[in-house]
Design a protein around this motif. Structure first.
Motif, PDB file in Angstrom:
ATOM      1  N   ALA A 137     -79.647  41.838 -48.072  1.00 46.29           N
ATOM      2  CA  ALA A 137     -79.882  41.243 -49.383  1.00 46.29           C
ATOM      3  C   ALA A 137     -78.631  40.534 -49.888  1.00 46.29           C
ATOM      4  O   ALA A 137     -78.704  39.413 -50.407  1.00 46.29           O
ATOM      5  CB  ALA A 137     -80.320  42.311 -50.377  1.00 46.29           C
ATOM      6  N   VAL A 138     -77.483  41.166 -49.716  1.00 42.79           N
ATOM      7  CA  VAL A 138     -76.218  40.562 -50.146  1.00 42.79           C
ATOM      8  C   VAL A 138     -75.970  39.257 -49.390  1.00 42.79           C
ATOM      9  O   VAL A 138     -75.538  38.250 -49.978  1.00 42.79           O
ATOM     10  CB  VAL A 138     -75.054  41.551 -49.926  1.00 42.79           C
ATOM     11  N   GLU A 139     -76.245  39.246 -48.103  1.00 39.26           N
ATOM     12  CA  GLU A 139     -76.044  38.041 -47.285  1.00 39.26           C
ATOM     13  C   GLU A 139     -76.925  36.881 -47.747  1.00 39.26           C
ATOM     14  O   GLU A 139     -76.549  35.713 -47.615  1.00 39.26           O
ATOM     15  CB  GLU A 139     -76.361  38.350 -45.822  1.00 39.26           C
ATOM     16  N   LEU A 140     -78.102  37.193 -48.292  1.00 40.95           N
ATOM     17  CA  LEU A 140     -79.063  36.156 -48.655  1.00 40.95           C
ATOM     18  C   LEU A 140     -78.830  35.557 -50.041  1.00 40.95           C
ATOM     19  O   LEU A 140     -79.366  34.494 -50.358  1.00 40.95           O
ATOM     20  CB  LEU A 140     -80.488  36.732 -48.597  1.00 40.95           C
ATOM     21  N   VAL A 141     -78.046  36.230 -50.875  1.00 42.58           N
ATOM     22  CA  VAL A 141     -77.849  35.779 -52.252  1.00 42.58           C
ATOM     23  C   VAL A 141     -77.136  34.423 -52.290  1.00 42.58           C
ATOM     24  O   VAL A 141     -76.162  34.195 -51.578  1.00 42.58           O
ATOM     25  CB  VAL A 141     -77.041  36.826 -53.053  1.00 42.58           C
ATOM     26  N   LEU A 142     -77.632  33.534 -53.137  1.00 40.73           N
ATOM     27  CA  LEU A 142     -76.992  32.248 -53.387  1.00 40.73           C
ATOM     28  C   LEU A 142     -76.469  32.207 -54.817  1.00 40.73           C
ATOM     29  O   LEU A 142     -77.113  32.718 -55.738  1.00 40.73           O
ATOM     30  CB  LEU A 142     -77.993  31.100 -53.195  1.00 40.73           C
ATOM     31  N   GLY A 143     -75.314  31.585 -55.004  1.00 39.43           N
ATOM     32  CA  GLY A 143     -74.797  31.356 -56.341  1.00 39.43           C
ATOM     33  C   GLY A 143     -73.982  32.515 -56.886  1.00 39.43           C
ATOM     34  O   GLY A 143     -73.642  33.463 -56.175  1.00 39.43           O
ATOM     35  N   ASP A 144     -73.707  32.423 -58.187  1.00 40.52           N
ATOM     36  CA  ASP A 144     -72.805  33.371 -58.846  1.00 40.52           C
ATOM     37  C   ASP A 144     -73.510  34.334 -59.790  1.00 40.52           C
ATOM     38  O   ASP A 144     -72.875  35.260 -60.306  1.00 40.52           O
ATOM     39  CB  ASP A 144     -71.736  32.610 -59.638  1.00 40.52           C
ATOM     40  N   SER A 145     -74.797  34.129 -60.041  1.00 42.29           N
ATOM     41  CA  SER A 145     -75.525  34.998 -60.975  1.00 42.29           C
ATOM     42  C   SER A 145     -76.793  35.522 -60.323  1.00 42.29           C
ATOM     43  O   SER A 145     -77.492  34.789 -59.606  1.00 42.29           O
ATOM     44  CB  SER A 145     -75.844  34.253 -62.271  1.00 42.29           C
ATOM     45  N   VAL A 146     -77.078  36.804 -60.587  1.00 43.67           N
ATOM     46  CA  VAL A 146     -78.196  37.499 -59.928  1.00 43.67           C
ATOM     47  C   VAL A 146     -78.928  38.348 -60.946  1.00 43.67           C
ATOM     48  O   VAL A 146     -78.315  38.979 -61.818  1.00 43.67           O
ATOM     49  CB  VAL A 146     -77.687  38.413 -58.790  1.00 43.67           C
ATOM     50  N   HIS A 147     -80.247  38.385 -60.817  1.00 40.39           N
ATOM     51  CA  HIS A 147     -81.067  39.337 -61.578  1.00 40.39           C
ATOM     52  C   HIS A 147     -81.854  40.159 -60.572  1.00 40.39           C
ATOM     53  O   HIS A 147     -82.625  39.618 -59.786  1.00 40.39           O
ATOM     54  CB  HIS A 147     -82.022  38.598 -62.511  1.00 40.39           C
ATOM     55  N   GLU A 148     -81.641  41.488 -60.604  1.00 41.58           N
ATOM     56  CA  GLU A 148     -82.400  42.374 -59.722  1.00 41.58           C
ATOM     57  C   GLU A 148     -83.542  42.998 -60.508  1.00 41.58           C
ATOM     58  O   GLU A 148     -83.320  43.736 -61.472  1.00 41.58           O
ATOM     59  CB  GLU A 148     -81.524  43.482 -59.130  1.00 41.58           C
ATOM     60  N   LEU A 149     -84.761  42.712 -60.097  1.00 41.11           N
ATOM     61  CA  LEU A 149     -85.955  43.274 -60.721  1.00 41.11           C
ATOM     62  C   LEU A 149     -86.258  44.641 -60.122  1.00 41.11           C
ATOM     63  O   LEU A 149     -86.125  44.849 -58.919  1.00 41.11           O
ATOM     64  CB  LEU A 149     -87.154  42.349 -60.503  1.00 41.11           C
ATOM     65  N   GLY A 150     -86.702  45.577 -60.964  1.00 36.20           N
ATOM     66  CA  GLY A 150     -87.044  46.911 -60.471  1.00 36.20           C
ATOM     67  C   GLY A 150     -85.881  47.572 -59.771  1.00 36.20           C
ATOM     68  O   GLY A 150     -86.012  48.108 -58.674  1.00 36.20           O
TER      69      GLY A 150
END
Length: 290
Positions: A137-150
């Protein structure tokens, strides 16, 4: 985890190492004589109402691998059943390990994070099982801001925050979000917490770069899952990442209500009208890009 009701108060005290609610009693200490119906390596189950469990774990034993202990010693043999009892027993065990509930949970978080950063240290446990999922999941993240649902306990959110990302975690459970909000500063992490159904989040369109829904959809029905994906697409400016376990049978111990396969993920991706791809890595992944 995105549940239909908030059944836990994770920051309540358990004086004298005794936790009680209307369904379970958890006691830290020697098992009292009599009324014993099962004895495992770590727990003793006692007959009567409500269900009573004794244990002798300490704060040093608290981490996410408690999930595996409960599953293999109590739930798989059939001594206890149901996701609600699982969550209540889990909470009771943590709270009975220290006089200060926040100190107990801080130990739980710190021990889990330490174990997750030490590959192979404890093979076969829940932490080892989830490590490659979180890594991917960390490898797939793009950009500087993240929202994790659930987000449940928020270990993935905390890991992303530790890497300097602007992180929001949301979950339907009031108690879980209170817990994450209280523990994160003690860990030196900045995570914004929001109590919200993953299908209806109070945030602006395209307000974050990446939206995560990792091991969430298996906890909710098909219609709700579609609403969650629509909401994730609305919130994401660049990418949506969905991760699910591939199971032959939905694991009721963890509150799974359905199985999801590659074809299901592909159907969800196609319904968005955006570019997407489905792949497998310790489960299934759907990645949607604008």
């Amino acid at each position: 985890m995105d549940t239909s009701q908030d059944i836990l108060s994770p920051l309540r005290s358990a004086p004298g190492g005794v936790y009680r609610d209307d369904c379970v009693t958890v006691i830290r200490g020697p098992a009292p004589p009599g009324r014993e119906i099962a004895h495992t390596s770590h727990f003793t189950v006692h007959a009567g109402e409500p269900l009573a469990i004794t244990h002798q774990l300490s704060v040093d034993d608290l981490d996410e691998d408690l999930t595996g202990l409960l599953r293999t010693e109590l739930f798989e043999p059939g001594w206890v059943r149901g996701p609600e009892l699982f969550e209540r027993l889990f909470t009771g065990i943590v709270l009975t390990c220290a006089d200060d509930p926040l100190a107990a949970w801080e130990a739980f978080y710190r021990n889990t994070i330490r174990q997750e950063s030490t590959p192979g240290a404890r093979p076969g446990g829940a932490i080892e099982e989830f490590r490659p999922v979180h890594d991917h999941a960390v490898e797939l993240v793009l950009g500087d801001s993240v929202h994790e649902l659930g987000s449940c306990f928020g270990f993935l959110a905390l890991r992303l925050a530790a890497q300097g990302l602007d992180v929001t975690a949301s979950d339907l459970s009031v108690g879980t979000m209170q817990l994450l909000g209280a523990v994160a500063p003690r860990l030196g992490a900045r995570v914004a917490t929001v109590v919200a159904d993953a299908g209806h989040v109070p945030a602006a369109d395209r307000s974050v770069d990446t939206v995560l829904a990792v091991h969430l959809l298996e906890h909710i029905d098909t219609e709700h899952g579609r609403r969650v994906l629509d909401e994730a697409v609305r919130l994401a400016d660049r990418r949506v990442i969905v991760g699910v376990p591939y199971e032959d049978v939905a694991d009721e111990t963890f509150g799974h209500v359905r199985t999801i396969g590659p074809a299901d993920l592909a159907e969800l991706g196609a319904q968005t009208g955006l570019c997407f791809e489905v792949h497998e890595h310790h489960g299934g992944w759907l990645v949607i890009d604008r």
